[in-house]
Each structure stands twice: as structure tokens, then as C-alpha cells.
Scaffold this active site. Sequence first.
Site, PDB file in Angstrom:
ATOM      1  N   THR A   1      33.570  37.735  60.539  1.00  0.00           N
ATOM      2  CA  THR A   1      32.152  38.020  60.300  1.00  0.00           C
ATOM      3  C   THR A   1      31.547  38.793  61.458  1.00  0.00           C
ATOM      4  O   THR A   1      31.951  38.634  62.612  1.00  0.00           O
ATOM      5  CB  THR A   1      31.338  36.713  60.105  1.00  0.00           C
ATOM      6  OG1 THR A   1      31.487  35.884  61.275  1.00  0.00           O
ATOM      7  CG2 THR A   1      31.790  35.962  58.879  1.00  0.00           C
TER       8      THR A   1
ATOM      9  N   ASN B   1      28.290  38.922  63.494  1.00  0.00           N
ATOM     10  CA  ASN B   1      27.299  37.882  63.760  1.00  0.00           C
ATOM     11  C   ASN B   1      26.026  38.476  64.359  1.00  0.00           C
ATOM     12  O   ASN B   1      26.084  39.241  65.323  1.00  0.00           O
ATOM     13  CB  ASN B   1      27.886  36.842  64.709  1.00  0.00           C
ATOM     14  CG  ASN B   1      29.169  36.252  64.154  1.00  0.00           C
ATOM     15  OD1 ASN B   1      29.151  35.468  63.222  1.00  0.00           O
ATOM     16  ND2 ASN B   1      30.301  36.665  64.718  1.00  0.00           N
TER      17      ASN B   1
ATOM     18  N   GLU C   1      25.514  35.582  59.489  1.00  0.00           N
ATOM     19  CA  GLU C   1      26.930  35.898  59.588  1.00  0.00           C
ATOM     20  C   GLU C   1      27.313  36.760  58.392  1.00  0.00           C
ATOM     21  O   GLU C   1      27.115  36.356  57.242  1.00  0.00           O
ATOM     22  CB  GLU C   1      27.773  34.621  59.618  1.00  0.00           C
ATOM     23  CG  GLU C   1      27.498  33.765  60.847  1.00  0.00           C
ATOM     24  CD  GLU C   1      28.350  32.511  60.912  1.00  0.00           C
ATOM     25  OE1 GLU C   1      28.536  31.997  62.028  1.00  0.00           O
ATOM     26  OE2 GLU C   1      28.817  32.051  59.847  1.00  0.00           O
TER      27      GLU C   1
END
Length: 308
Positions: free
Chosen positions: A209, A211, A258
Site C-alpha cells: 500500500t 500510505n 492506505e
Amino acid sequence: MAVVISRNDPAFDEALLDRASVAFGVFDGVHEGHRFIIGEAVNTAREEGRASAVITFDIDPDEVFAADRLKKLMTNEARIAKLAELDVDAVVVLPFSREFAAQSPEDFLNACFGGGVPSHIHIGSDFHFGRKAAGNVESLRAWGAERGMEVHGHELVAEGGRPVTATRIRGLLSEGRAREAADLLGRPYTLEGTVRPGRGEGRDFGFATANLEVPPELLAIGEGVYACYAVVDGVRYKAAVNVGIPATFADTAKENIEVHILDFDQDIYGQPIEVEFVEWLRPMRVFDSTDELIATVQSNIAWVRENL
């Protein structure tokens, strides 16, 4: 693209607003209702062969008077840039402060316009200004009548039997109703943030992900998992997005957005990305096992792949 200039800029020429047709407001979100009022100002300008302008503030007044409960649909910079994309000649930005707002309604208007009084001003019927918000459409009409300015107070555009307002859109977003909010905005609700290093569990689980840590006042969207698009370097990708601190990692997490970008494997730490919210998928929850977490996230990613 409209010229953007501050009313306090030494280069500002009062002739820019003199006899122009203007729309005046904060315009957070630059939503359907805002664009209607601005469009009416443009129509009047064209009918009379005059310049058109949007007058707005450099900050949202609620940043001064309601900072503890503020939820903004856009940053000030994004709001002004979006206004400049509209079909107007200029965007005039008024520096806002507690002292500026504390002026009497008449002094407030004199400070806004100086010697450059527009011929027409278009506002929402709920427009208020000056000390204790004592100025309203009627007092603006009285001020304008003495100076040859016609005031157009517009009823708010309605959708689904209710007025389109930034407050209504924020309410929809807080409930995760991204599609309904997009209908009123005229485009998907979008957040921007800079990618920062995260905890690393996502990559370990097979779904890395990007972030983002978004300030609370800019996080109008409610917690949950969403189907989105992520825009990286101008390219749009499908994405599954988690909003809020994951309950499973509540003790260690700081990031509140995320973004798993599908079919993407580039190092974008330190880069800005935009996230366009399309569909709410599920609420945040605590998982009984890592396997359950992975299976659920993979299912969310599959939905995004197949349906966006």
C-alpha cells in the site's frame, strides 16, 4: 484559465472589478450549486459585455471560527485552482482574518471592493457577512443600490428535494456515501497526500500500500474500505483504499489512508498522489486471523478489478 490575484496584492487594479459581474462566496468543494451561481455571473457578464470574476477568501472562515470541528472538502489551494478552471476572467482572493470579519457590514464591503464596485453580484440566498454575520442579502442590496450594483440572491440549487450545500456533501461523505456525494459535487470526491513509509504488513501479505497521513480537517470521508482510482504522475489506476486506522494494527499505525494500487509496482515514496473515491465496500473491522484479513482484502481488490 482565469487570472488569480489577491485583493491585497500591490499589482491589483481596482478596475478589474469595477462594473464587472461577480460571484462571491467561499465555495468549498466548488460543487453543483456553486457552479450554478458562478455560471449566472458569467451569463450576466456576457449579456452586458463586461468582465466576470469570482470573489473568494484565501482560507475558509471556519478555519478561524470553527477550527475544532472543521471538515473541508478541498485545500484552499485546490479550491482556488478549481475556481480558476471555470469560465471566468478572474478569481479575486480576499485575505481573511478575525479582524477583517469583525468589521461592520458596510466597512466589510468597502474593504472588499474599494473603488471597484461591480455592476452585478451573484450570491446564495443564505449569504452573510461582517461583524456577527449581521450583513445579509437585503443589507447588501441597500449598499449596492447606492453604488449602482445589482444584487442577485439565488435560491440554492436542489437535488433530491434538498439544497446542494457543502454541509450536505460532508454529511454524505462521513457516512461513506461517495457516489451520492459525487453527484452533488459533479465529480468524485478527491484527496491528495504525499506517500510515506508505512508499517510494511501489506507487502508481507501480498498487497503493498501507498500510505498517506491526511490532516483530520481534510478527511471528510468516513472510515471504511472503498473502491477508488489513484492518480500517480497523471496516470489513473484502479485502487482499493482503506480509510481510518486499521483496528488490527491500532497500536502501531499512524497512517489514516492506505492505498493498494492495482497492477502497480513503482517506488513512489515522497510523491503526491490523488485518490478519487467511487464506491464504499465495507466497514472497518477486527479480523480473527491473518488468513481472514488477507482473504477479505483480496476479495475487495477483486471487486475493484472487476467493477471499476
